[in-house]
Design a protein around this motif. Structure first.
Motif, PDB file in Angstrom:
ATOM      1  N   UNK A 174       0.838  -1.202   0.000  1.00  0.00           N
ATOM      2  CA  UNK A 174       0.000   0.000   0.000  1.00  0.00           C
ATOM      3  C   UNK A 174       0.869   1.247   0.000  1.00  0.00           C
ATOM      4  N   UNK A 175       1.925   1.243   0.831  1.00  0.00           N
ATOM      5  CA  UNK A 175       2.784   2.416   0.890  1.00  0.00           C
ATOM      6  C   UNK A 175       3.578   2.597  -0.395  1.00  0.00           C
ATOM      7  N   UNK A 176       3.986   1.478  -1.029  1.00  0.00           N
ATOM      8  CA  UNK A 176       4.665   1.597  -2.317  1.00  0.00           C
ATOM      9  C   UNK A 176       3.716   2.167  -3.369  1.00  0.00           C
ATOM     10  N   UNK A 177       2.500   1.614  -3.404  1.00  0.00           N
ATOM     11  CA  UNK A 177       1.507   2.160  -4.332  1.00  0.00           C
ATOM     12  C   UNK A 177       1.252   3.635  -4.040  1.00  0.00           C
ATOM     13  N   UNK A 178       1.222   3.968  -2.746  1.00  0.00           N
ATOM     14  CA  UNK A 178       1.050   5.366  -2.358  1.00  0.00           C
ATOM     15  C   UNK A 178       2.229   6.211  -2.822  1.00  0.00           C
ATOM     16  N   UNK A 179       3.443   5.657  -2.686  1.00  0.00           N
ATOM     17  CA  UNK A 179       4.626   6.407  -3.111  1.00  0.00           C
ATOM     18  C   UNK A 179       4.621   6.646  -4.615  1.00  0.00           C
ATOM     19  N   UNK A 180       4.257   5.605  -5.369  1.00  0.00           N
ATOM     20  CA  UNK A 180       4.197   5.765  -6.818  1.00  0.00           C
ATOM     21  C   UNK A 180       3.105   6.757  -7.209  1.00  0.00           C
ATOM     22  N   UNK A 181       1.960   6.643  -6.546  1.00  0.00           N
ATOM     23  CA  UNK A 181       0.886   7.592  -6.804  1.00  0.00           C
ATOM     24  C   UNK A 181       1.300   9.001  -6.399  1.00  0.00           C
ATOM     25  N   UNK A 182       1.992   9.108  -5.237  1.00  0.00           N
ATOM     26  CA  UNK A 182       2.451  10.420  -4.781  1.00  0.00           C
ATOM     27  C   UNK A 182       3.463  11.005  -5.752  1.00  0.00           C
ATOM     28  N   UNK A 183       4.339  10.148  -6.289  1.00  0.00           N
ATOM     29  CA  UNK A 183       5.311  10.632  -7.268  1.00  0.00           C
ATOM     30  C   UNK A 183       4.611  11.216  -8.476  1.00  0.00           C
ATOM     31  N   UNK A 184       3.660  10.450  -9.018  1.00  0.00           N
ATOM     32  CA  UNK A 184       2.900  10.955 -10.163  1.00  0.00           C
ATOM     33  C   UNK A 184       2.134  12.219  -9.781  1.00  0.00           C
ATOM     34  N   UNK A 185       1.515  12.177  -8.592  1.00  0.00           N
ATOM     35  CA  UNK A 185       0.737  13.320  -8.135  1.00  0.00           C
ATOM     36  C   UNK A 185       1.608  14.559  -7.968  1.00  0.00           C
ATOM     37  N   UNK A 186       2.765  14.404  -7.302  1.00  0.00           N
ATOM     38  CA  UNK A 186       3.629  15.559  -7.076  1.00  0.00           C
ATOM     39  C   UNK A 186       4.208  16.100  -8.378  1.00  0.00           C
ATOM     40  N   UNK A 187       4.531  15.200  -9.296  1.00  0.00           N
ATOM     41  CA  UNK A 187       5.020  15.654 -10.609  1.00  0.00           C
ATOM     42  C   UNK A 187       3.942  16.467 -11.322  1.00  0.00           C
ATOM     43  N   UNK A 188       2.718  15.938 -11.319  1.00  0.00           N
ATOM     44  CA  UNK A 188       1.628  16.643 -11.989  1.00  0.00           C
ATOM     45  C   UNK A 188       1.302  17.960 -11.300  1.00  0.00           C
ATOM     46  N   UNK A 189       1.269  17.945  -9.963  1.00  0.00           N
ATOM     47  CA  UNK A 189       0.997  19.187  -9.242  1.00  0.00           C
ATOM     48  C   UNK A 189       2.073  20.230  -9.496  1.00  0.00           C
ATOM     49  N   UNK A 190       3.337  19.782  -9.538  1.00  0.00           N
ATOM     50  CA  UNK A 190       4.420  20.725  -9.838  1.00  0.00           C
ATOM     51  C   UNK A 190       4.248  21.314 -11.231  1.00  0.00           C
ATOM     52  N   UNK A 191       3.793  20.494 -12.177  1.00  0.00           N
ATOM     53  CA  UNK A 191       3.550  20.983 -13.539  1.00  0.00           C
ATOM     54  C   UNK A 191       2.325  21.901 -13.575  1.00  0.00           C
ATOM     55  N   UNK A 192       1.262  21.506 -12.882  1.00  0.00           N
ATOM     56  CA  UNK A 192       0.037  22.316 -12.874  1.00  0.00           C
ATOM     57  C   UNK A 192       0.264  23.667 -12.202  1.00  0.00           C
ATOM     58  N   UNK A 193       1.005  23.659 -11.089  1.00  0.00           N
ATOM     59  CA  UNK A 193       1.087  24.832 -10.232  1.00  0.00           C
ATOM     60  C   UNK A 193       2.329  25.682 -10.468  1.00  0.00           C
ATOM     61  N   UNK A 194       3.386  25.075 -10.993  1.00  0.00           N
ATOM     62  CA  UNK A 194       4.661  25.785 -11.077  1.00  0.00           C
ATOM     63  C   UNK A 194       5.427  25.639  -9.779  1.00  0.00           C
ATOM     64  N   UNK A 195       6.744  25.792  -9.834  1.00  0.00           N
ATOM     65  CA  UNK A 195       7.591  25.533  -8.666  1.00  0.00           C
ATOM     66  C   UNK A 195       7.243  26.451  -7.501  1.00  0.00           C
ATOM     67  N   UNK A 196       6.894  27.719  -7.779  1.00  0.00           N
ATOM     68  CA  UNK A 196       6.649  28.677  -6.705  1.00  0.00           C
ATOM     69  C   UNK A 196       5.402  28.292  -5.897  1.00  0.00           C
TER      70      UNK A 196
END
Length: 477
Positions: free
Chosen positions: A61-83
């Motif tokens: 579950x935590x690995x799946x969460x980590x992979x999902x978090x990785x995808x999520x954080x990458x997408x959020x960084x792209x959606x929102x910008x670094x700032x």
């Protein structure tokens, strides 16, 4: 001439070639042995096997969460910008730190009281704890959220203006966070890892990503305020869903009957654990919080990306700890000290070797993974190597602080984490202005190494347990 041994006089096994038969085993016999091996594993109902299976589920579950978090954080960084992403990460770090403490240690106390009440057949106390601990945690967390909102209002002229609204929204998340923590502790005490972890770590993250993606797709704002609104809504919804599912399972597990409420006893046990967990979380998050004060939001985002990629290593530790902590209490209450010592040695092996292997894989592919977040995120690659040292040091002593907590040595744990936090904070103050994100990583890793050494010494001295990955599994006399 020596007589033939007894083993040499035995007839060959049905699926094995006779002695002197140089032909390789047939595919049929190999398959039969493999099937027999699988059946033996599946038929193993020992508590060690159960703990391994539960830990495996938690880890998956935590690995799946980590992979999902990785995808999520990458997408959020792209959606929102670094700032804006950096602002969101800073505010959400406060939520994670305060939220994890908002139950005042009741989630960890569940792993102490539920197996203890069950072992002693004190079912009225068991029913009282299962019902009362959740309401108590929700009430405490609501009070903490209210105090936090007042604090933001009083300090709004001092803190960075762009964090004020997101921090107000963060305070709305705290009350439900206390409930989700306690529900997770109850579920893990009954070996229900999916129910304990999936709502918060999987469904909540997925909902945040989908909602922010929809906002980006339709041209709505994708700043830190929007991200926090989405985070508040999803956290409340998934926790209430978890509440419904947990109630259904508990009705099948615990027979209805009278309830005995002992909030003073619960808090007397949970508050020392709360102190330990408080210093632990301060130790975990002080680097990001200090970076926000001394560096730009972009630096916070880069550091967080590197630490987040490496976080999957820590999931091994949390998986093992979550699956085994209540067993420490069970063996201790039953008076089986030898079994406790042997079982803990097993948990140390389960923690360290997978952590080492996963760490090596992540570091090998860390640089291209950082590139997914965007330009300049590759600067976090060195951070990953530095943090890996501390994480492996912690894995080398297994869940030692959980063992000490469950066996009553909470003050010693609190002192260890307080000292480790002080070391981390002092080094951050000195090194971040000079070395930037690498200074934050050195501070955290050094504190983790010191913490691990102190846990080893304390467990050896006070319990007679050898908790290091290398060494004897025997208890000292």
């Amino acid at each position: 001439m020596a007589p033939p041994s007894y083993a040499s006089r035995l007839p060959p096994a049905p699926d094995e070639p006779a002695r002197g038969d140089t032909d390789s085993p047939s595919p049929v016999s190999s398959a039969a042995r493999l099937i027999a091996r699988v059946r033996a594993i599946l038929a193993d109902k020992s508590e060690s096997r159960l703990a391994q299976l539960v830990a495996g589920k938690v880890f998956l579950v935590r690995v799946a969460s980590a992979l999902l978090a990785l995808v999520s954080q990458v997408l959020l960084a792209r959606f929102m910008g670094a700032y804006e992403f950096g602002i969101y990460i800073y505010v959400w770090t406060w939520v994670l730190m305060i939220g994890a403490l908002s139950d005042m240690g009741l989630s960890s106390a569940a792993r102490r009281f539920i197996p203890e009440y069950t072992e002693l057949k004190a079912f009225d106390h068991l029913r009282g704890f299962i019902a009362g601990s959740r309401w108590l945690a929700f009430g405490i967390a609501s009070a903490i959220g209210a105090v936090g909102a007042v604090g933001v209002w009083l300090l709004q002229d001092v803190i960075n203006h762009y964090t004020v609204i997101p921090l107000y929204l963060a305070c709305l998340t705290i009350p439900i966070y206390g409930l989700v923590q306690t529900q997770a502790g109850i579920a893990q005490s009954y070996d229900w890892p999916n129910l304990a972890l999936m709502p918060f770590y999987i469904w909540r993250q997925l909902a945040i990503t989908v909602a922010m993606g929809a906002a980006w797709l339709f041209g709505a704002p994708t700043d830190a305020v929007t991200a926090m609104i989405v985070a508040v809504a999803t956290t409340w919804l998934v926790t209430l869903g978890q509440l419904v599912m947990l109630e259904r399972r508990l009705k099948r597990k615990v027979e209805p009957g009278p309830k005995t409420y002992e909030p003073k006893t619960w808090l007397a046990t949970s508050l020392p654990i709360f102190v330990v967990e408080g210093f632990y979380l301060l130790l975990t998050y002080v680097d990001i919080l200090m970076l926000e004060q001394m560096r730009s939001p972009q630096d916070v985002a880069v550091y967080y990306a590197g630490a987040r990629l490496l976080a999957i290593v820590a999931f091994v530790y949390f998986a093992i700890a979550g699956a085994t902590t209540h067993k420490f209490t069970q063996y201790y209450v039953a008076g089986d000290k030898e079994r406790l010592a042997t079982f803990f040695k097993e948990t140390t092996r389960w923690t360290f070797w997978p952590s080492l292997a996963i760490c090596a894989v992540i570091l090998a592919f860390g640089y291209p993974l950082l590139g997914l977040f965007g330009p300049n995120f590759g600067e976090g690659y060195v951070v990953m190597f530095i943090l890996a040292v501390g994480m492996l040091a912690r894995a080398a002593v297994g869940p030692a602080e959980r063992l000490l907590n469950m066996l009553g040595d909470r003050k010693q744990c609190a002192s260890i984490y307080a000292l480790a936090f002080a070391i981390n904070l002092a080094l951050c103050l000195v090194l971040i202005p000079r070395l930037g994100i690498e200074g934050a990583a050195i501070s955290t890793s050094t504190a983790l190494v010191v913490e691990s050494i102190m846990l080893y010494v304390t467990a050896k001295r006070r319990l007679g347990f050898h908790v290091f990955i290398v060494g004897s599994s025997k208890r000292s006399p």
